[in-house]
Design an enzyme around this catalytic site. Structure first.
Site, PDB file in Angstrom:
ATOM      1  N   GLU A 126       0.864  -1.190   0.000  1.00  0.00           N
ATOM      2  CA  GLU A 126       0.000   0.000   0.000  1.00  0.00           C
ATOM      3  C   GLU A 126       0.896   1.234   0.000  1.00  0.00           C
ATOM      4  OE1 GLU A 126      -2.660  -0.297   3.328  1.00  0.00           O
ATOM      5  OE2 GLU A 126      -3.521  -2.174   2.581  1.00  0.00           O
ATOM      6  N   GLN A 336      29.389   0.166 -19.572  1.00  0.00           N
ATOM      7  CA  GLN A 336      30.718   0.788 -19.692  1.00  0.00           C
ATOM      8  C   GLN A 336      31.462   0.230 -20.903  1.00  0.00           C
ATOM      9  OE1 GLN A 336      31.020   3.168 -17.644  1.00  0.00           O
ATOM     10  NE2 GLN A 336      33.053   3.869 -18.213  1.00  0.00           N
ATOM     11  N   GLY A 339      30.471   1.796 -24.025  1.00  0.00           N
ATOM     12  CA  GLY A 339      30.773   3.225 -24.166  1.00  0.00           C
ATOM     13  C   GLY A 339      29.496   4.024 -24.402  1.00  0.00           C
ATOM     14  N   GLU A 363       9.321  -7.687  -4.224  1.00  0.00           N
ATOM     15  CA  GLU A 363       9.350  -8.886  -3.368  1.00  0.00           C
ATOM     16  C   GLU A 363      10.363  -8.730  -2.223  1.00  0.00           C
ATOM     17  OE1 GLU A 363       8.793 -12.670  -5.078  1.00  0.00           O
ATOM     18  OE2 GLU A 363       7.827 -11.878  -6.860  1.00  0.00           O
ATOM     19  N   GLY A 364      10.464  -7.495  -1.723  1.00  0.00           N
ATOM     20  CA  GLY A 364      11.382  -7.201  -0.621  1.00  0.00           C
ATOM     21  C   GLY A 364      12.668  -6.613  -1.146  1.00  0.00           C
TER      22      GLY A 364
HETATM   23  C1  LIG Z   1       7.433  -2.412 -10.547  1.00  0.00           C
HETATM   24  C2  LIG Z   1       6.971  -2.853  -9.209  1.00  0.00           C
HETATM   25  C3  LIG Z   1       6.140  -3.958  -9.112  1.00  0.00           C
HETATM   26  C4  LIG Z   1       5.658  -4.359  -7.864  1.00  0.00           C
HETATM   27  N1  LIG Z   1       4.783  -5.417  -7.786  1.00  0.00           N
HETATM   28  C5  LIG Z   1       4.154  -5.677  -6.600  1.00  0.00           C
HETATM   29  C6  LIG Z   1       3.109  -6.647  -6.527  1.00  0.00           C
HETATM   30  O1  LIG Z   1       2.778  -7.327  -7.504  1.00  0.00           O
HETATM   31  N2  LIG Z   1       2.460  -6.800  -5.342  1.00  0.00           N
HETATM   32  C7  LIG Z   1       2.778  -6.079  -4.229  1.00  0.00           C
HETATM   33  O2  LIG Z   1       2.153  -6.276  -3.199  1.00  0.00           O
HETATM   34  N3  LIG Z   1       3.807  -5.181  -4.261  1.00  0.00           N
HETATM   35  C8  LIG Z   1       4.471  -4.949  -5.419  1.00  0.00           C
HETATM   36  N4  LIG Z   1       5.499  -4.020  -5.470  1.00  0.00           N
HETATM   37  C9  LIG Z   1       5.853  -3.292  -4.258  1.00  0.00           C
HETATM   38  C10 LIG Z   1       7.243  -3.616  -3.728  1.00  0.00           C
HETATM   39  O3  LIG Z   1       7.278  -4.885  -3.164  1.00  0.00           O
HETATM   40  C11 LIG Z   1       7.592  -2.494  -2.735  1.00  0.00           C
HETATM   41  O4  LIG Z   1       7.825  -1.323  -3.512  1.00  0.00           O
HETATM   42  C12 LIG Z   1       8.790  -2.824  -1.903  1.00  0.00           C
HETATM   43  O5  LIG Z   1       8.461  -3.844  -0.988  1.00  0.00           O
HETATM   44  C13 LIG Z   1       9.316  -1.607  -1.106  1.00  0.00           C
HETATM   45  O6  LIG Z   1       8.285  -0.923  -0.478  1.00  0.00           O
HETATM   46  P1  LIG Z   1       8.204   0.680  -0.627  1.00  0.00           P
HETATM   47  O7  LIG Z   1       8.269   0.965  -2.084  1.00  0.00           O
HETATM   48  O8  LIG Z   1       7.001   1.145   0.123  1.00  0.00           O
HETATM   49  O9  LIG Z   1       9.502   1.223   0.044  1.00  0.00           O
HETATM   50  P2  LIG Z   1       9.758   1.568   1.662  1.00  0.00           P
HETATM   51  O10 LIG Z   1       9.215   0.431   2.429  1.00  0.00           O
HETATM   52  O11 LIG Z   1       9.157   2.902   1.872  1.00  0.00           O
HETATM   53  O12 LIG Z   1      11.284   1.639   1.688  1.00  0.00           O
HETATM   54  C14 LIG Z   1      12.056   2.758   1.254  1.00  0.00           C
HETATM   55  C15 LIG Z   1      13.521   2.441   1.462  1.00  0.00           C
HETATM   56  O13 LIG Z   1      13.775   2.220   2.846  1.00  0.00           O
HETATM   57  C16 LIG Z   1      14.368   0.949   3.028  1.00  0.00           C
HETATM   58  N5  LIG Z   1      13.914   0.407   4.306  1.00  0.00           N
HETATM   59  C17 LIG Z   1      12.643   0.140   4.678  1.00  0.00           C
HETATM   60  N6  LIG Z   1      12.625  -0.347   5.932  1.00  0.00           N
HETATM   61  C18 LIG Z   1      13.897  -0.398   6.346  1.00  0.00           C
HETATM   62  C19 LIG Z   1      14.540  -0.801   7.553  1.00  0.00           C
HETATM   63  N7  LIG Z   1      13.835  -1.283   8.569  1.00  0.00           N
HETATM   64  N8  LIG Z   1      15.877  -0.695   7.646  1.00  0.00           N
HETATM   65  C20 LIG Z   1      16.603  -0.218   6.604  1.00  0.00           C
HETATM   66  N9  LIG Z   1      16.062   0.189   5.448  1.00  0.00           N
HETATM   67  C21 LIG Z   1      14.732   0.091   5.313  1.00  0.00           C
HETATM   68  C22 LIG Z   1      13.920   0.115   1.849  1.00  0.00           C
HETATM   69  O14 LIG Z   1      14.779  -0.976   1.630  1.00  0.00           O
HETATM   70  C23 LIG Z   1      13.977   1.147   0.753  1.00  0.00           C
HETATM   71  O15 LIG Z   1      15.298   1.286   0.329  1.00  0.00           O
HETATM   72  C24 LIG Z   1       6.037  -3.649  -6.695  1.00  0.00           C
HETATM   73  C25 LIG Z   1       6.911  -2.565  -6.803  1.00  0.00           C
HETATM   74  C26 LIG Z   1       7.360  -2.159  -8.026  1.00  0.00           C
HETATM   75  C27 LIG Z   1       8.283  -0.982  -8.082  1.00  0.00           C
END
Ligand SMILES: Cc1cc2nc3c(=O)[nH]c(=O)nc-3n(C[C@H](O)[C@H](O)[C@H](O)COP(=O)(O)OP(=O)(O)OC[C@H]3O[C@@H](n4cnc5c(N)ncnc54)[C@H](O)[C@@H]3O)c2cc1C
Length: 382
Positions: A126, A336, A339, A363-364
């Protein structure tokens, strides 16, 4: 023959490679430019049995082992990552049903999913809850024999094009992650609509869309598993699908290496081919070595699943983490080597560069994989 594969698995890989190179590779650049959802490739995957290859034979699936499933993904990703993502989301969206569905639920949906007649999607993320999936706010309120869903999911792969959605929602807002339950929601259910279609950096042929639920009534029998078990189900699902993201990364990295080998042999600078320069040859050597290391990690976790290993959580996170970051390093070197031409859309490198990036996010993220690996290490060595 690739180390770690049986003759049969190698044959599956070779066959997938032929289909992917003949049918998907030629259109990958065009799909990237137009951002169209490639229904023609869905049809090819349906006919080839790729969409349901790891689904149970009892429901018309291919009943393939995990290693075979992984190598097919690798070969499709090598040709077109957008197309591979569609196949991956089919498995991701259907796996909760395979893991906890009742015989009636499976009978109702699994055959059509296994044949690829309908597509699946997985709605967990979400706007306010991505990595921290336990704090989702979409609710599912009991109303007699039904549940009423309210809320929105974002970034859902196959969103809009899928007919079958596994949706995670809170049945108990006060119980944190233990208050999450999983539901099957069909496209066309009143109160279920689609919002923003994302305009993405890469995998531009993959549909990524918002799901909106406004007083959406679904039958009680559409709940997957018991109330409150949805979060565990999501994590169990991801344990089994993260190796597939690793395979995607290996496939894109291999494509980048293939292109770089060709280019390094053909491009003449300072009177001889690039490949004669040791700095370039060493880059190629490092790329090939890293790809092979990642490939073995990915195949290993798939083999562990085939052997019925009770927990693959750490191995799955390690495979995804290493393979996705490996692919980042490989596409960087590949660009790279190309070029300035690597920066142009006439060559596939800039697409691989953009496409690869998703494997470190969905997926995380890599940080989440590190949290899983470190958490397990620290608990085990207390
Ligand atoms: C093209 C695409 C397809 C996707 N498909 C699906 C799908 O089919 N179904 C679905 O449910 N989701 C889907 N996702 C969602 C995706 O799994 C999430 O974007 C992802 O899990 C990260 O969540 P966020 O974008 O809210 O980032 P955030 O959770 O806001 O994280 C932002 C940054 O903070 C870091 N971070 C967060 N918590 C911590 C912590 N405790 N310690 C250190 N660093 C942290 C993260 O690693 C990231 O670098 C998709 C995303 C994209 C971009």
């Amino acid at each position: 023959m690739q180390f770690g594969l049986t003759e049969e698995q190698q044959a599956v890989k070779d066959a997938a490679r032929r289909v992917a190179q003949e049918r998907f590779a030629p259109r990958a650049a065009e799909i990237d430019v137009t951002g169209e959802f490639p229904w023609d490739n869905v049809r090819v995957m349906r006919e080839a049995g790729f969409l349901g290859m790891a689904f149970p034979e009892a429901y018309g699936g291919g009943g393939a082992d995990h290693v075979s499933h992984i190598v097919v993904k690798e070969e499709i990703a090598r040709a077109c990552l957008s197309t591979c993502t569609i196949m991956a989301a089919q498995y991701l969206g259907s796996l909760p049903l395979m893991l906890t569905g009742t015989p009636e639920q499976k009978e109702r949906y699994l055959r059509r999913l296994a044949s690829g007649e309908i597509l699946a999607a997985f709605g967990l993320t979400e706007a306010g809850a991505g990595s921290d999936a336990g704090s989702i706010r979409t609710t599912a309120r009991r109303d007699g024999d039904e549940y009423v869903l309210n809320g929105a999911k974002c970034f859902v792969t196959n969103g809009g094009v899928a007919d079958f959605y596994t949706v995670f929602a809170k049945t108990d807002l006060k119980a944190g992650a233990r208050g999450i339950s999983a539901f099957i929601v069909e496209k066309g259910t009143p109160g279920f609509t689609f919002g923003k279609a994302e305009n993405k950096m890469g995998i531009r042929g993959s549909a990524t869309r918002e799901l909106i639920f406004e007083d959406c009534h679904i039958r009680g029998e559409n709940r997957l598993g018991e109330e409150g078990t949805g979060y565990k189900l999501a994590l169990r699902t991801l344990d089994h699908t993260r190796p597939g993201v690793g395979a995607e990364a290996v496939g894109v990295a291999q494509a980048a290496l293939d292109a770089s080998l060709k280019y390094a042999r053909e491009r003449v600078v300072f009177g001889s081919p690039l490949s004669d320069k040791q700095a370039i040859a060493f880059m190629l050597a490092d790329m090939a070595t890293e790809i092979e290391a990642a490939r073995l990690l990915v195949y290993r976790v798939a083999a562990m699943m085939d052997a019925g290993e009770p927990s693959v959580t750490v191995a799955a996170s390690q495979a995804k983490l290493f393979a996705s970051e490996m692919a980042h390093r490989v596409v960087h070197k590949a660009l790279q080597i190309h070029g300035g031409y690597g920066y142009m859309k006439d060559f596939p490198l800039e697409r691989y560069y953009r496409d690869q990036r998703i494997t470190e996010l969905y997926e995380g993220t890599s940080e989440i994989q590190r949290m899983i690996i470190a958490g397990n290490l620290l608990r085990a060595n207390r």
